[in-house]
Design an enzyme around this catalytic site. Sequence first.
Site, PDB file in Angstrom:
ATOM      1  N   LYS A 261      37.198  23.833  44.923  1.00 18.08           N
ATOM      2  CA  LYS A 261      36.764  24.871  45.873  1.00 18.08           C
ATOM      3  C   LYS A 261      36.794  26.251  45.210  1.00 18.08           C
ATOM      4  O   LYS A 261      37.383  26.423  44.137  1.00 18.08           O
ATOM      5  CB  LYS A 261      37.663  24.846  47.111  1.00 18.08           C
ATOM      6  CG  LYS A 261      39.116  25.227  46.864  1.00 18.08           C
ATOM      7  CD  LYS A 261      39.977  24.939  48.091  1.00 18.08           C
ATOM      8  CE  LYS A 261      41.440  25.279  47.817  1.00 18.08           C
ATOM      9  NZ  LYS A 261      42.306  24.840  48.940  1.00 18.08           N
TER      10      LYS A 261
ATOM     11  N   ARG B 167      47.153  24.993  60.853  1.00 24.61           N
ATOM     12  CA  ARG B 167      45.842  25.524  60.466  1.00 24.61           C
ATOM     13  C   ARG B 167      44.780  24.650  61.118  1.00 24.61           C
ATOM     14  O   ARG B 167      44.324  24.958  62.198  1.00 24.61           O
ATOM     15  CB  ARG B 167      45.732  25.571  58.933  1.00 24.61           C
ATOM     16  CG  ARG B 167      44.536  26.330  58.430  1.00 24.61           C
ATOM     17  CD  ARG B 167      44.609  26.622  56.937  1.00 24.61           C
ATOM     18  NE  ARG B 167      44.628  25.427  56.080  1.00 24.61           N
ATOM     19  CZ  ARG B 167      44.707  25.466  54.753  1.00 24.61           C
ATOM     20  NH1 ARG B 167      44.781  26.619  54.125  1.00 24.61           N
ATOM     21  NH2 ARG B 167      44.716  24.358  54.042  1.00 24.61           N
TER      22      ARG B 167
ATOM     23  N   TYR C 268      38.806  58.624  38.533  1.00 21.93           N
ATOM     24  CA  TYR C 268      38.831  59.086  39.925  1.00 21.93           C
ATOM     25  C   TYR C 268      40.251  59.398  40.376  1.00 21.93           C
ATOM     26  O   TYR C 268      41.185  58.653  40.087  1.00 21.93           O
ATOM     27  CB  TYR C 268      38.290  58.000  40.860  1.00 21.93           C
ATOM     28  CG  TYR C 268      36.834  57.677  40.681  1.00 21.93           C
ATOM     29  CD1 TYR C 268      35.844  58.645  40.842  1.00 21.93           C
ATOM     30  CD2 TYR C 268      36.441  56.380  40.370  1.00 21.93           C
ATOM     31  CE1 TYR C 268      34.502  58.325  40.691  1.00 21.93           C
ATOM     32  CE2 TYR C 268      35.111  56.051  40.225  1.00 21.93           C
ATOM     33  CZ  TYR C 268      34.139  57.022  40.381  1.00 21.93           C
ATOM     34  OH  TYR C 268      32.819  56.708  40.241  1.00 21.93           O
TER      35      TYR C 268
ATOM     36  N   MET D 283      34.832  50.711  39.740  1.00 21.86           N
ATOM     37  CA  MET D 283      34.119  49.496  40.120  1.00 21.86           C
ATOM     38  C   MET D 283      33.635  48.715  38.900  1.00 21.86           C
ATOM     39  O   MET D 283      33.686  47.481  38.876  1.00 21.86           O
ATOM     40  CB  MET D 283      32.921  49.839  41.015  1.00 21.86           C
ATOM     41  CG  MET D 283      32.222  48.624  41.592  1.00 21.86           C
ATOM     42  SD  MET D 283      30.736  49.045  42.503  1.00 21.86           S
ATOM     43  CE  MET D 283      31.390  49.958  43.878  1.00 21.86           C
TER      44      MET D 283
HETATM   45  C1  PLP Z   1      43.453  24.230  48.338  1.00 22.90           C
HETATM   46  C2  PLP Z   1      44.024  22.963  48.800  1.00 22.90           C
HETATM   47  C3  PLP Z   1      44.793  22.166  47.940  1.00 22.90           C
HETATM   48  C4  PLP Z   1      45.239  22.617  46.569  1.00 22.90           C
HETATM   49  O1  PLP Z   1      46.291  23.558  46.696  1.00 22.90           O
HETATM   50  P1  PLP Z   1      47.103  24.040  45.398  1.00 22.90           P
HETATM   51  O2  PLP Z   1      48.221  24.840  45.939  1.00 22.90           O
HETATM   52  O3  PLP Z   1      46.147  24.889  44.605  1.00 22.90           O
HETATM   53  O4  PLP Z   1      47.514  22.830  44.676  1.00 22.90           O
HETATM   54  C5  PLP Z   1      45.197  20.923  48.397  1.00 22.90           C
HETATM   55  N1  PLP Z   1      44.884  20.501  49.644  1.00 22.90           N
HETATM   56  C6  PLP Z   1      44.165  21.255  50.514  1.00 22.90           C
HETATM   57  C7  PLP Z   1      43.870  20.737  51.866  1.00 22.90           C
HETATM   58  C8  PLP Z   1      43.720  22.518  50.123  1.00 22.90           C
HETATM   59  O5  PLP Z   1      43.030  23.265  50.978  1.00 22.90           O
END
Ligand code: PLP
Length: 374
Positions: free
Chosen positions: A34, A131, A268, A316
């Site tokens: 991701k 979550r 800046y 930037m």
């Molecule tokens: C991002 C994520 C992981 C990986 O988490 P790390 O702390 O980077 O190992 C694992 N499971 C889910 C559901 C995640 O969203």
Amino acid sequence: MRPTYLQVNLAQLRQNLDHIRAKVAPAKVLVVLKANAYGHGVDGVAPFIAPYADYIGVATVEEGIHLRELGIQTPILVMGGILREQLPDFFEHDLTLAASSIDLLTAADQLAESTRRRIKVHLKIDTGMERIGVREYEAEALIEKSLACSQFVNIEGIFTHFANSELEDAQLKKTMVSAAVQLERFQEVLYIYEKRSVPHPSIRHTANSGATLRLPQSYFDMVRPGVLFYGVYPERDIERTIEVRPAMTWKSKVVFSKITKPGRAVSYGSLWQAEAETRIATIPCGYGDGYFRRSTNQGRVIIKGKSYPQVGRVCMDQFMVNAGMDDVGVGDEVTLLGNGIAPEELADWAGTNEYEVMTSISARVPRVFVGGVQ
Ligand SMILES: *Cc1c(COP(=O)(O)O)cnc(C)c1O
């Protein structure tokens, strides 16, 4: 190409995965790709690593589709929350659904049955992250629904996610839920299958990086290490039971170099002033590239093997370093991250964590992949 670029060592990623695999076997490994492969550049990382991954994890449907468009054929679990209207994409692109509610699972089942198309599903149990997912104390209804789904729905997995797996019990504050407690709750859910004498889904998984390092009892059938695969530990003083190393090196080149007179302030806000004549070198990288503005007057870079402080407001597109009276000139290579500058350091300068450092390196920074030919 831009003088500012991110070099990604694919062979190092492969080695990290090998080391993780050696520790967790026979559990499978889901490689988390991701957020542009934690900033490394998914277009280069995914095709290289997919053949070695049992599963791939992404956060969004779009990330999953992008991987399919890259030609990746490994199973892909969309781990994040989705809207019902995104369900057709799962069928279209063979993505695995994290069923985080009975409604979503029901909608997926209806769509599968009406279109006579197959979908893979992992049940998402919320054991304390609060979550997404169905809480352990409501999981029986989700499981019941899953057992009643049509033949087009393959309930392949069941999983949960830890909120604090990187911490030892002694490090936990009162309000924090421990991974041990979350594991117990997950076990309770698995016990529902036993009680009913029905087999549990074949891929049970819970372990993120912290749990992969610390909690072998959390491995079940698969682990989901993210940051660890990228060679970074999820907590500074966590026991390093698996050896991994970072794979990214952020490089640039000096584009301007001059002697600044005392009393002239840099950048800046005029937040830094030379006390004596000194050489100020300009680096063509800024917060628009993900080099945090918050690290103003705190960062450092390496030029020709020597460390120099970042001075004045990070802009930037550029920032400045104080090169003292050294011979630092236009075209000299600069290391912003890697080769002796740890992601932890950048995180500290900006008051954030290593995850954010890596995922913030913006699309404007070209990714250069090395070590990909084995
Ligand atoms: C991002 C994520 C992981 C990986 O988490 P790390 O702390 O980077 O190992 C694992 N499971 C889910 C559901 C995640 O969203």
